[in-house]
Design a protein around this motif. Structure first.
Motif, PDB file in Angstrom:
ATOM      1  N   GLU A  63       0.788  -1.228   0.000  1.00  0.00           N
ATOM      2  CA  GLU A  63       0.000   0.000   0.000  1.00  0.00           C
ATOM      3  C   GLU A  63       0.819   1.276   0.000  1.00  0.00           C
ATOM      4  O   GLU A  63       0.276   2.363  -0.222  1.00  0.00           O
ATOM      5  CB  GLU A  63      -0.928  -0.010   1.221  1.00  0.00           C
ATOM      6  CG  GLU A  63      -2.029   1.045   1.215  1.00  0.00           C
ATOM      7  CD  GLU A  63      -3.053   0.870   0.102  1.00  0.00           C
ATOM      8  OE1 GLU A  63      -3.762   1.828  -0.217  1.00  0.00           O
ATOM      9  OE2 GLU A  63      -3.142  -0.250  -0.440  1.00  0.00           O
ATOM     10  N   MET A  64       2.118   1.196   0.180  1.00  0.00           N
ATOM     11  CA  MET A  64       2.926   2.395   0.362  1.00  0.00           C
ATOM     12  C   MET A  64       2.799   3.367  -0.809  1.00  0.00           C
ATOM     13  O   MET A  64       2.600   4.575  -0.611  1.00  0.00           O
ATOM     14  CB  MET A  64       4.395   2.017   0.571  1.00  0.00           C
ATOM     15  CG  MET A  64       5.291   3.202   0.877  1.00  0.00           C
ATOM     16  SD  MET A  64       4.856   4.032   2.425  1.00  0.00           S
ATOM     17  CE  MET A  64       5.457   2.845   3.616  1.00  0.00           C
ATOM     18  N   ASP A  65       2.908   2.876  -2.042  1.00  0.00           N
ATOM     19  CA  ASP A  65       2.817   3.760  -3.211  1.00  0.00           C
ATOM     20  C   ASP A  65       1.442   4.416  -3.302  1.00  0.00           C
ATOM     21  O   ASP A  65       1.334   5.615  -3.604  1.00  0.00           O
ATOM     22  CB  ASP A  65       3.116   2.982  -4.496  1.00  0.00           C
ATOM     23  CG  ASP A  65       4.582   2.605  -4.613  1.00  0.00           C
ATOM     24  OD1 ASP A  65       5.410   3.199  -3.890  1.00  0.00           O
ATOM     25  OD2 ASP A  65       4.906   1.717  -5.415  1.00  0.00           O
ATOM     26  N   ALA A  66       0.396   3.616  -3.058  1.00  0.00           N
ATOM     27  CA  ALA A  66      -0.962   4.165  -3.126  1.00  0.00           C
ATOM     28  C   ALA A  66      -1.179   5.211  -2.048  1.00  0.00           C
ATOM     29  O   ALA A  66      -1.824   6.245  -2.281  1.00  0.00           O
ATOM     30  CB  ALA A  66      -1.991   3.037  -2.990  1.00  0.00           C
ATOM     31  N   LEU A  67      -0.644   4.970  -0.853  1.00  0.00           N
ATOM     32  CA  LEU A  67      -0.756   5.948   0.221  1.00  0.00           C
ATOM     33  C   LEU A  67      -0.023   7.234  -0.136  1.00  0.00           C
ATOM     34  O   LEU A  67      -0.495   8.337   0.146  1.00  0.00           O
ATOM     35  CB  LEU A  67      -0.204   5.365   1.517  1.00  0.00           C
ATOM     36  CG  LEU A  67      -1.053   4.290   2.204  1.00  0.00           C
ATOM     37  CD1 LEU A  67      -0.275   3.647   3.346  1.00  0.00           C
ATOM     38  CD2 LEU A  67      -2.358   4.879   2.713  1.00  0.00           C
ATOM     39  N   PHE A  68       1.139   7.097  -0.768  1.00  0.00           N
ATOM     40  CA  PHE A  68       1.905   8.273  -1.184  1.00  0.00           C
ATOM     41  C   PHE A  68       1.123   9.084  -2.217  1.00  0.00           C
ATOM     42  O   PHE A  68       1.065  10.316  -2.144  1.00  0.00           O
ATOM     43  CB  PHE A  68       3.249   7.839  -1.765  1.00  0.00           C
ATOM     44  CG  PHE A  68       4.100   8.974  -2.258  1.00  0.00           C
ATOM     45  CD1 PHE A  68       4.787   9.783  -1.371  1.00  0.00           C
ATOM     46  CD2 PHE A  68       4.191   9.248  -3.615  1.00  0.00           C
ATOM     47  CE1 PHE A  68       5.561  10.849  -1.828  1.00  0.00           C
ATOM     48  CE2 PHE A  68       4.963  10.299  -4.081  1.00  0.00           C
ATOM     49  CZ  PHE A  68       5.648  11.103  -3.185  1.00  0.00           C
ATOM     50  N   GLU A  69       0.505   8.398  -3.178  1.00  0.00           N
ATOM     51  CA  GLU A  69      -0.286   9.095  -4.195  1.00  0.00           C
ATOM     52  C   GLU A  69      -1.489   9.791  -3.563  1.00  0.00           C
ATOM     53  O   GLU A  69      -1.834  10.915  -3.942  1.00  0.00           O
ATOM     54  CB  GLU A  69      -0.749   8.091  -5.259  1.00  0.00           C
ATOM     55  CG  GLU A  69       0.380   7.557  -6.128  1.00  0.00           C
ATOM     56  CD  GLU A  69      -0.083   6.499  -7.101  1.00  0.00           C
ATOM     57  OE1 GLU A  69      -1.306   6.208  -7.120  1.00  0.00           O
ATOM     58  OE2 GLU A  69       0.759   5.964  -7.855  1.00  0.00           O
ATOM     59  N   THR A  70      -2.122   9.124  -2.604  1.00  0.00           N
ATOM     60  CA  THR A  70      -3.253   9.727  -1.903  1.00  0.00           C
ATOM     61  C   THR A  70      -2.813  10.981  -1.151  1.00  0.00           C
ATOM     62  O   THR A  70      -3.495  12.015  -1.176  1.00  0.00           O
ATOM     63  CB  THR A  70      -3.881   8.721  -0.924  1.00  0.00           C
ATOM     64  OG1 THR A  70      -4.378   7.596  -1.660  1.00  0.00           O
ATOM     65  CG2 THR A  70      -5.029   9.352  -0.143  1.00  0.00           C
ATOM     66  N   ALA A  71      -1.667  10.891  -0.488  1.00  0.00           N
ATOM     67  CA  ALA A  71      -1.148  12.033   0.261  1.00  0.00           C
ATOM     68  C   ALA A  71      -0.824  13.198  -0.670  1.00  0.00           C
ATOM     69  O   ALA A  71      -1.119  14.362  -0.355  1.00  0.00           O
ATOM     70  CB  ALA A  71       0.091  11.621   1.049  1.00  0.00           C
TER      71      ALA A  71
END
Length: 199
Positions: free
Chosen positions: A42-50
């Motif tokens: 989930e790290m990349d998706a969380l970064f994009e969300t942020a």
């Protein structure tokens, strides 16, 4: 500093827990599931969300004022909720409840499990209020620099010379943005020919 805290802070000993605790093996399995999801999946998706959240809201941040507005706290709560919603959705997908994870996290953290500590530290950093404000201010600066750089780069448009117009004469053109401009036909270009105009 925003004093509402987040669920991770609350459940790692800053507020008491009153519930049955899972067995150690279940603790470790659940925490490892979340760690794998958070660190690998989930790290990349969380970064994009942020980044998307920052792009949408960073313009209201004004660090030059030297004070924290109420709106900053509200946005931090919204940002924290985005993360917690994702975490809760993952826990639901593996048949576990948020309360079970917080108990397991507390137990593993109390045992000084290094992998658990690293994950918890990273989560704390991502949700920390001061860190959140710093990221929002930095994103605002990046947007301002990008906007200024874009404004400094001249745009170009290919112009076709109409009949009856020759070198040294002006032609009215419409830019892709809808603006009307007058440009001069350069030497060597006659009716039907084309040239590149900068604006």
């Amino acid at each position: 500093r925003f004093e509402g805290g987040n669920h991770l802070e609350i459940h790692l000993g800053r507020k008491p827990l009153a519930m049955a605790e899972a067995t150690p093996s279940e603790d470790q399995l659940l925490v490892e599931q979340v760690r794998t999801w958070f660190m690998r999946t989930e790290m990349d998706a969380l970064f994009e969300t942020a980044c998307a959240f920052a792009d949408q809201h960073c313009d209201i941040f004004e660090p030059e004022l030297g004070e924290h507005k109420h709106e900053y706290n509200t946005l931090h709560q919204q940002f924290t909720q985005l993360f917690e919603d994702k975490l809760n959705a993952f826990l639901a997908s593996v048949g576990r409840r948020p309360e079970e994870f917080y108990v397991a996290l507390k137990q593993c953290h109390a045992k000084n499990d290094e992998r658990t500590k690293n994950m918890a530290d990273l989560m704390f950093t991502c949700l920390d209020y001061e860190f959140f404000c710093m990221i929002m201010c930095e994103r605002k600066q990046e947007k301002s620099k990008a906007s200024a750089a874009s404004a400094e780069v001249p745009r170009q448009l290919q112009v076709t010379v109409p009949e009856g117009v020759g070198p040294g004469m002006s032609v009215q053109i419409t830019t892709p943005e809808g603006s009307l401009l007058q440009v001069i036909v350069p030497e060597g270009v006659g009716p039907g020919g084309s040239f590149i105009a900068s604006y």
